[in-house]
Design a protein around this motif. Structure first.
Motif, short mmCIF file in Angstrom:
data_model
loop_
_atom_site.label_atom_id
_atom_site.label_comp_id
_atom_site.label_asym_id
_atom_site.label_seq_id
_atom_site.Cartn_x
_atom_site.Cartn_y
_atom_site.Cartn_z
N ASP A 75 0.75 -1.32 -0.04
CA ASP A 75 0.02 -0.06 -0.05
C ASP A 75 0.84 1.27 -0.02
O ASP A 75 0.38 2.37 -0.02
N GLU A 121 -3.06 10.31 -5.37
CA GLU A 121 -3.25 9.15 -6.01
C GLU A 121 -3.55 8.33 -4.48
O GLU A 121 -4.31 7.22 -4.60
N VAL A 124 -7.06 8.48 -3.57
CA VAL A 124 -8.03 7.60 -4.46
C VAL A 124 -7.90 6.02 -4.01
O VAL A 124 -8.76 5.40 -3.96
N ASP A 125 -6.58 5.57 -3.90
CA ASP A 125 -6.16 4.30 -3.59
C ASP A 125 -6.96 3.83 -2.13
O ASP A 125 -7.49 2.84 -2.28
N LYS A 126 -6.97 4.91 -1.29
CA LYS A 126 -7.56 4.39 -0.07
C LYS A 126 -8.90 4.44 -0.24
O LYS A 126 -9.62 3.60 0.41
N ARG A 127 -9.64 5.20 -1.02
CA ARG A 127 -11.02 5.24 -1.08
C ARG A 127 -11.57 3.69 -1.77
O ARG A 127 -12.56 2.95 -1.47
N SER A 128 -10.63 3.34 -2.47
CA SER A 128 -10.85 1.87 -3.36
C SER A 128 -10.83 0.76 -2.48
O SER A 128 -11.10 -0.24 -2.72
N ARG A 129 -9.83 0.94 -1.61
CA ARG A 129 -9.38 -0.05 -0.57
C ARG A 129 -10.44 -0.19 0.66
O ARG A 129 -10.21 -1.11 1.55
N ALA A 131 -12.92 -1.33 1.81
CA ALA A 131 -13.76 -2.33 1.74
C ALA A 131 -14.51 -2.71 3.17
O ALA A 131 -15.86 -3.11 3.16
N GLU A 136 -13.75 2.25 6.15
CA GLU A 136 -14.75 2.98 5.69
C GLU A 136 -14.76 4.56 6.91
O GLU A 136 -14.84 5.54 6.59
#
Length: 511
Positions: A75, A121, A124-129, A131, A136
């Motif tokens: 990460d 970036e 963005v990556d943190k949002r996509s991860r 889960a 959240e």
């Protein structure tokens, strides 16, 4: 708060990079490591979001450190730092997973641009991860902090353009979206209303909630074009007012500014929401700025601009009579112009809020002043305005009295700890960060003696304690407490204690 690790074996390189990053990204926590081994250990324990890794270092190289860190944490983002003659290494770093690179030496603008791009970036990556529910929650907390920071910078004067743009991009906000501001006036309460208000507003969405400043909470709302402005704002207001059931106290009110076409115009809507919030004594619990009676706006705005410009220096210098004269002259103007009492009270309150905000900017905690009820005539308005100014003045006086007391205590402690040294007013000035004249005046007023007399007392008291050891000679003691001439020490000691040093030493040892 995001964390960034700088890895470089040269301290001056680390310090230079850290200075640039902290200036451009104030909310970023910057860590340092002087070699690859230390970088691997920090990455295992702290797991920073981004690592700026120098490629060529003694021991474990930057490439090897990157590869080993990637084994246990995919990460973490990397920006490799390389000299022109190591460009081949850079190709290998990109293959290993580095996001970008910087060439040595780099301009500050290039560093900010490259790091800013990778930080986006990371968001963005943190949002996509995100889960899991726990992830959240972390994202939501981060967003709340970013929101509050962005609202503060958009609405108030201390704006950092680069940082604002970064925050807007991180929150994926359309700069051309229509916006308006709602300013929530909340009461004093031990049970903080902010979380409840935040929860209520989040249910409606499409807004940015600022930080609670004094007793005012600004909210930037994005226009929903599917409904009318009035319907949207009223729905928000009614939702927020439901929180009032848990906080029955004077002050609950919402001022609503006009709609503006772009985000960079939102400050004007905020100023309008402040004016609208001054209707808090009316039976309704929210008011649109468009409904407020406007009288001599140009004149008032000019006076308010002048006041804002002068008020900081006037408060610093304690010129409260000048402030009082200016504010009460506004009351007189409104009376002469035949303005309604409601309007006059609102505008005078706006001026008082400016004063309270200046105090807060100076570090003096001061709630936004409120009139207890609607005034019945101009005589009463003048009297209550004077009383509110007195309360603000007392906040200022108490703060500086405490500050002076702290300064005196710090000066005393320094003199006591260094009484054996040569201490001048200039020395104290450098150590305390205060002017020599101020120190001399402060010491005389608060202690009743000058700093030389206090220094002498400290030296003599220290000498008395040393004399308890019969093996210590008077000469030795004189030098240790700061006197290079034993005869002069004896003269000063006798003047203070009324006996010579030898007589005092003999007395305490029963001779």
């Amino acid at each position: 708060m995001m964390q960034l690790l700088i890895v470089d074996d040269e301290q001056i390189e680390r310090e230079g990079m850290k200075f640039i990053l902290q200036k451009s990204f104030p909310s970023l926590e910057v860590l340092e490591a002087r070699n690859g081994k230390m970088a691997i250990e920090i990455a295992k324990t702290i797991k920073p979001d981004l690592i700026l890794m120098d490629i060529k270092m003694p021991g474990i190289s930057g490439l090897e450190a990157l590869e080993r860190i990637m084994e246990f944490s995919t990460d973490i983002k990397f920006i490799m730092v390389t000299a022109y003659d190591t460009f081949d290494y850079m190709r290998k770093a990109i293959k290993l997973g580095a996001s970008d690179y910087l060439l040595k030496p780099s301009k500050a603008a290039d560093i900010v641009e490259t790091v800013g791009k990778v930080l986006k970036e990371i968001v963005v990556d943190k949002r996509s991860r995100a889960a899991s529910k726990r992830q959240e929650t972390v994202i939501q907390k981060t967003r709340s902090i970013i929101e509050a920071d962005l609202v503060t910078q958009l609405l108030f004067e201390h704006v950092h353009e680069v940082n604002v743009d970064l925050l807007i991009d991180m929150l994926e906000i359309d700069r051309n979206h229509e916006v308006f501001v709602m300013n929530v006036l909340v009461p004093d309460s031990s049970d903080h209303p902010y979380p409840l208000i935040k929860e209520k507003v989040s249910e409606l969405g499409n807004c940015l909630v600022g930080a609670l400043s004094g007793n005012q909470l600004p909210i930037i709302v994005f226009r929903d074009k599917n409904v009318s402005f009035r319907f949207q704002a009223t729905s928000f207001a009614k939702k927020i007012i439901t929180v009032k059931q848990h906080h029955e106290a004077l002050g609950w009110f919402i001022g609503i500014g006009n709609v503006y076409s772009e985000l960079n115009q939102v400050k004007k809507s905020y100023q309008e929401s402040l004016v609208a919030a001054m209707e808090y004594l009316s039976p309704a619990k929210y008011r649109f700025y468009a409904e407020i009676e406007i009288v001599e706006e140009d004149f008032f705005d000019l006076r308010l601009t002048t006041l804002k410009k002068d008020i900081v220096d006037q408060i610093k210098l304690g010129q409260w009579e000048a402030i009082r004269t200016e504010v009460l002259s506004l009351v007189q103007f409104f009376e002469q112009q035949g303005a309604s009492l409601v309007y006059s009270q609102q505008r005078i309150l706006e001026v008082l809020w400016v004063v309270s905000r200046v105090l807060n900017d100076l570090g003096i905690e001061a709630k936004s002043p409120l009139f207890a009820f609607q005034t019945i005539d101009y005589r009463q308005l003048r009297m209550e305005t004077g009383q509110l100014l007195d309360l603000l003045k007392q906040k200022h006086i108490h703060y500086y009295q405490q500050l002076e007391a702290d300064n005196v205590q710090q000066i005393k402690q320094y003199i006591q700890a260094h009484s054996h040294e040569e201490i001048s007013l200039e020395t104290l000035s450098v150590e305390m960060g205060l002017s020599p004249i101020y120190i001399s005046k402060l010491f005389k007023e608060k202690m009743g003696i000058n700093y030389i007399d206090f220094l002498t007392e400290c030296r003599i008291e220290k000498a008395k304690k040393l004399m308890q050891d019969p093996r210590r000679s008077i000469k030795e003691i004189a030098i240790e407490v700061g006197y290079h001439e034993p005869n002069y020490f004896s003269k000063v000691f006798k003047k203070m204690v009324h006996v010579s040093p030898k007589e005092y030493q003999n007395a305490i040892h029963g001779k």
